[in-house]
Design an enzyme around this catalytic site. Structure first.
Site, PDB file in Angstrom:
ATOM      1  N   CYS A 190     -49.984  17.111  21.502  1.00 18.26           N
ATOM      2  CA  CYS A 190     -49.088  16.049  21.961  1.00 18.26           C
ATOM      3  C   CYS A 190     -47.743  16.210  21.243  1.00 18.26           C
ATOM      4  O   CYS A 190     -47.675  16.068  20.014  1.00 18.26           O
ATOM      5  CB  CYS A 190     -49.684  14.680  21.660  1.00 18.26           C
ATOM      6  SG  CYS A 190     -48.605  13.302  22.144  1.00 18.26           S
TER       7      CYS A 190
ATOM      8  N   PHE B 193       2.185   1.932  -3.455  1.00 22.40           N
ATOM      9  CA  PHE B 193       1.087   2.432  -4.291  1.00 22.40           C
ATOM     10  C   PHE B 193       0.843   3.911  -3.993  1.00 22.40           C
ATOM     11  O   PHE B 193       0.688   4.730  -4.905  1.00 22.40           O
ATOM     12  CB  PHE B 193      -0.182   1.614  -4.040  1.00 22.40           C
ATOM     13  CG  PHE B 193      -1.350   2.018  -4.892  1.00 22.40           C
ATOM     14  CD1 PHE B 193      -1.580   1.410  -6.121  1.00 22.40           C
ATOM     15  CD2 PHE B 193      -2.227   3.018  -4.482  1.00 22.40           C
ATOM     16  CE1 PHE B 193      -2.652   1.783  -6.917  1.00 22.40           C
ATOM     17  CE2 PHE B 193      -3.296   3.402  -5.269  1.00 22.40           C
ATOM     18  CZ  PHE B 193      -3.513   2.779  -6.489  1.00 22.40           C
TER      19      PHE B 193
ATOM     20  N   GLU C  83     -23.595  -3.801  -6.269  1.00 22.38           N
ATOM     21  CA  GLU C  83     -23.735  -3.378  -4.871  1.00 22.38           C
ATOM     22  C   GLU C  83     -22.435  -2.747  -4.388  1.00 22.38           C
ATOM     23  O   GLU C  83     -21.349  -3.268  -4.654  1.00 22.38           O
ATOM     24  CB  GLU C  83     -24.041  -4.589  -3.974  1.00 22.38           C
ATOM     25  CG  GLU C  83     -25.307  -5.337  -4.310  1.00 22.38           C
ATOM     26  CD  GLU C  83     -26.522  -4.789  -3.581  1.00 22.38           C
ATOM     27  OE1 GLU C  83     -26.396  -4.396  -2.407  1.00 22.38           O
ATOM     28  OE2 GLU C  83     -27.600  -4.766  -4.206  1.00 22.38           O
TER      29      GLU C  83
ATOM     30  N   LEU D  99     -35.545  -7.909  -6.271  1.00 24.76           N
ATOM     31  CA  LEU D  99     -35.938  -9.295  -6.512  1.00 24.76           C
ATOM     32  C   LEU D  99     -36.934  -9.751  -5.462  1.00 24.76           C
ATOM     33  O   LEU D  99     -36.877  -9.324  -4.310  1.00 24.76           O
ATOM     34  CB  LEU D  99     -34.710 -10.211  -6.465  1.00 24.76           C
ATOM     35  CG  LEU D  99     -33.622  -9.982  -7.515  1.00 24.76           C
ATOM     36  CD1 LEU D  99     -32.494 -10.980  -7.317  1.00 24.76           C
ATOM     37  CD2 LEU D  99     -34.187 -10.101  -8.916  1.00 24.76           C
TER      38      LEU D  99
ATOM     39  N   LYS E  93     -25.473 -13.202  -2.636  1.00 25.12           N
ATOM     40  CA  LYS E  93     -26.237 -11.956  -2.485  1.00 25.12           C
ATOM     41  C   LYS E  93     -25.512 -11.050  -1.491  1.00 25.12           C
ATOM     42  O   LYS E  93     -25.580 -11.260  -0.281  1.00 25.12           O
ATOM     43  CB  LYS E  93     -27.655 -12.253  -2.007  1.00 25.12           C
ATOM     44  CG  LYS E  93     -28.543 -11.022  -1.920  1.00 25.12           C
ATOM     45  CD  LYS E  93     -29.952 -11.404  -1.485  1.00 25.12           C
ATOM     46  CE  LYS E  93     -30.850 -10.183  -1.419  1.00 25.12           C
ATOM     47  NZ  LYS E  93     -30.399  -9.201  -0.408  1.00 25.12           N
TER      48      LYS E  93
ATOM     49  N   GLU F 242     -25.628 -17.019  -7.514  1.00 22.69           N
ATOM     50  CA  GLU F 242     -24.627 -16.028  -7.114  1.00 22.69           C
ATOM     51  C   GLU F 242     -24.814 -15.674  -5.642  1.00 22.69           C
ATOM     52  O   GLU F 242     -25.916 -15.808  -5.095  1.00 22.69           O
ATOM     53  CB  GLU F 242     -24.773 -14.742  -7.945  1.00 22.69           C
ATOM     54  CG  GLU F 242     -24.793 -14.941  -9.443  1.00 22.69           C
ATOM     55  CD  GLU F 242     -25.261 -13.682 -10.159  1.00 22.69           C
ATOM     56  OE1 GLU F 242     -24.743 -12.589  -9.860  1.00 22.69           O
ATOM     57  OE2 GLU F 242     -26.170 -13.788 -11.006  1.00 22.69           O
TER      58      GLU F 242
ATOM     59  N   ASP G 299       0.830  -1.200   0.000  1.00 18.77           N
ATOM     60  CA  ASP G 299       0.000   0.000   0.000  1.00 18.77           C
ATOM     61  C   ASP G 299       0.870   1.258   0.000  1.00 18.77           C
ATOM     62  O   ASP G 299       0.538   2.261  -0.645  1.00 18.77           O
ATOM     63  CB  ASP G 299      -0.917   0.007   1.227  1.00 18.77           C
ATOM     64  CG  ASP G 299      -2.017  -1.041   1.119  1.00 18.77           C
ATOM     65  OD1 ASP G 299      -2.181  -1.620   0.025  1.00 18.77           O
ATOM     66  OD2 ASP G 299      -2.717  -1.274   2.125  1.00 18.77           O
TER      67      ASP G 299
END
Length: 675
Positions: free
Chosen positions: A439, A37, A184, A84, A119, A117, A34
């Site tokens: 209220c 990079f 996602e 879905l 989820k 797959e 890292d």
């Protein structure tokens, strides 16, 4: 450094950084540390700072963030982002499998392939690429419209800013094409833990999904970049991939530079599907991210249109969700919450327990009938359950554990907030506080509803701020929001001058919301957004609606006697009428705007009914297409109905239409009428 040398070095650094990003996020095979990079990235940023005209949108430097987004614009999805249908039952998965086999034509073969797959438990987004370059990232939103969060999406390392192939090849491979990728956004467990550890003085995020959802809506993209998130792709729309099987599209996504998770499999029988589900119920616990189930899709997209979709979900896919997690704990007490309509809801105070990655201290008991059904008492040992993001609920008392000092849960006689005697309407489960105007709990809840996304969409107006506004006497109802001043708001806790101005700008912007949303925002009992639209279509101003007789209201399409009575009573309440006048004075839209220009007039003046299932459109989409052409969808069939559109498996309305002599057409003819 000379400009030509800088250009050459910048190109080299970009290629190297993009290659390392791909190896890290997609292949999980990093070649450098890292630190190394980051050193390369800092060198690129320094060169681009020295030669700003060489900065391009797809440069790895653009992932660092720094853009402040005051407001996320709304964008319309090219195709609805449907969720879905889901189930917790293997039997229902088998029923889905058998149903699809039955609906498929003979050319699909005896054992068509399905793709199983993982989820991912994340936040759905849509990415749009033009000529191979990322141009837009949007949230799912309501499925039709979402928020444009492109600056935040750009910070996610596993989202290619440019589809793989290099700048020269991008024009050749992707030129002239728009490609949509859906998937996602999620957060790895270790990154989530690090995020919470870095917030010792702030409220901890409950779980990775909540952290992801909150991060994506941050206005500071530099802060988004600091919170490490990932993107997993699961859906590709590309003109050149129409003939590809779904699993081939997943492989194509990987070639383009996307992470797909890799743990997908083709299945040719239900036994193979069941084995996949069973294997991952155990193996998912070893993953560095949360998955909450398995997604099953028909592999051949050529048959997706054949199977069609409901208004909410496609018929060619289903999500199996692993059983809800449960935990045992002790019910220490019960408190009573008051909703915006005065409904009293019992809430269990629990001994803290870990459940589904969160610490649970409260759980809903729904209502007093549920308390009696469960026979639950204070001091009982109980089982609580949580499914996904649903509020935990008490599902049973642990047998044989009741203590002698346990006490029954008494129904309160007075409102726990304002002390008013409660009412229990005949034939209703709930108890109510009738003190609707004074209220504090009801006042606050109504204001929050008024400001909610589907109503007036007043951003920045959250629960704690509403609490302060009501407590300090600055607002007594939603109309008072439009009288607030910067001086009043800036003196509240955690509200500096800038925050106060942002709130007032959001309130000001809400004055332009459509009439139907104002109706919904009023919070009339039983009137949701869809009903508000029907009322707005039938009564083009709030004055016409307020003066409508009960019998008239009952004749409006989809407005039954209960809703009609509720609307009628609301506009005969002096307090409600006073609120309407406040909103009128504030300049809100209390009448319908001029209608939008029609696409054409092919359905002008026609009352149209849909029956059965349409393959190409959801019911809502089809109704919108008719409205854009001058017609209107109605629900009740009569001789005044002009047209019935019959899809697959039409209901009794088809036979009734034929008896009444109403014109009936199929989906193909309906499609032809659109143009």
């Amino acid at each position: 450094m000379q400009r030509k040398d800088a250009l050459k070095e910048i190109a080299r650094l970009r290629d190297e950084l993009n290659r390392h990003n791909y190896r890290y996020y997609v292949l999980a095979q990093p070649e450098i540390s890292d630190y190394a990079f980051d050193q390369e990235l800092e060198r690129l940023i320094a060169l681009e700072k020295a030669f700003p005209d060489l900065v391009t949108p797809d440069s790895p430097s653009q992932r660092v963030g720094g853009e402040i987004t005051k407001e996320f614009p709304t964008v319309t999805h090219r195709q609805p982002m449907r969720s879905l249908s889901n189930t917790y039952s293997l039997e229902e998965v088998e029923e889905f499998y058998a149903r699809v086999l039955k609906l498929l034509p003979e050319e699909a073969g005896e054992n068509p392939e399905f793709v199983a797959e993982l989820k991912f438990d994340g936040v759905a987004v849509s990415l749009l690429y033009r000529d191979g370059f990322l141009v837009q990232g949007a949230t799912r939103g309501n499925g039709v419209e979402g928020d444009d969060i492109t600056p935040n999406i750009r910070t996610i390392g596993s989202v290619p800013l440019q589809l793989r192939g290099g700048a020269a090849m991008a024009a050749e491979q992707y030129g002239g094409r728009e490609i949509e990728v859906r998937g996602e956004v999620f957060m790895r467990k270790d990154d989530f833990a690090a995020l919470n550890e870095g917030r010792p003085e702030e409220e901890q995020f409950a779980n990775p999904r909540n952290a992801t959802a909150g991060t994506l809506k941050l206005q500071d993209s530099a802060e988004v970049a600091r919170r490490k998130m990932m993107f997993v792709a699961y859906y590709l729309t590309d003109p050149q991939c129409r003939s590809m099987q779904h699993v081939q599209r997943l492989q194509r996504l990987e070639e383009m530079g996307f992470y797909t998770g890799g743990h997908y499999s083709t299945c040719r029988s239900f036994d193979e599907i069941r084995d996949f589900i069973g294997r991952w119920e155990v193996d998912r616990l070893t993953l560095q991210y949360d998955i909450d189930g398995i997604v099953l899709k028909l592999n051949n997209p050529a048959f997706w249109d054949e199977l069609g979709a409901t208004s909410k979900s496609p018929r060619w896919a289903i999500a199996y969700k692993y059983p809800a997690e449960q935990a045992e704990t002790v019910l220490n007490d019960v408190v009573f919450q008051v909703g915006r309509l005065g409904t009293i809801t019992p809430v269990a105070e629990l001994e803290a327990v870990r459940l589904a990655g969160t610490t649970v201290k409260r759980s809903t008991l729904h209502n007093f009938d549920e308390i009696r059904r469960l026979d639950v008492r204070i001091g009982d040992r109980v089982v609580i359950e949580k499914s996904g993001e649903i509020i935990p609920k008490v599902i049973r008392v642990v047998p044989g554990t009741r203590r002698e000092d346990s006490s029954e849960i008494a129904i309160p006689s007075h409102c726990p907030v304002c002390g008013t005697a409660l009412l229990h309407p005949e034939n209703e489960v709930s108890w109510y506080c009738p003190n609707s105007q004074s209220c504090p709990a009801q006042v606050k809840a109504r204001i929050l509803h008024f400001a909610s996304r589907n109503a007036m969409d007043i951003k920045s107006l959250g629960e704690s701020l509403v609490e302060q506004l009501v407590h300090n006497g600055l607002v007594a109802d939603s109309g008072d929001l439009y009288r607030l001043t910067a001086d009043e708001v800036s003196h509240l806790d955690r509200m500096a001058d800038k925050s106060a101005m942002n709130l007032l700008k959001a309130i000001e912007k809400s004055r332009t919301r459509e009439y139907e949303r104002v109706l919904y925002a009023l919070g009339i009992r039983h009137v949701g957004l869809a009903t508000a639209r029907e009322l707005a279509a039938a009564y083009h101003s709030i004055d016409l609606l307020a003066s409508a007789a009960l019998e008239e209201l009952s004749c409006v399409a989809d407005i039954g006697p209960v809703i009609a009575q509720s609307v009628h009573d609301f506009f005969r309440n002096p307090d409600a009428l006073a609120l309407v006048e406040k909103l009128r004075t504030a300049g809100l839209r209390l009448a319908a705007s001029a209608p939008k220009a029609l696409v054409n007039r092919n359905f002008e003046g026609m009352k149209v009914i849909f029956t059965g299932t349409l393959e190409r459109h959801s019911r809502d989409d089809a109704a919108a297409l008719v409205a854009q052409r001058g017609g209107k969808e109605v629900k009740s069939l009569s001789r005044k109905t002009d047209l019935v559109v019959a899809g697959k498996d039409p209901g009794s309305k088809l036979q009734k239409a034929l008896k009444l002599g109403v014109r009936v057409i199929g989906e193909e003819e309906f499609e032809a009428m659109l143009f």
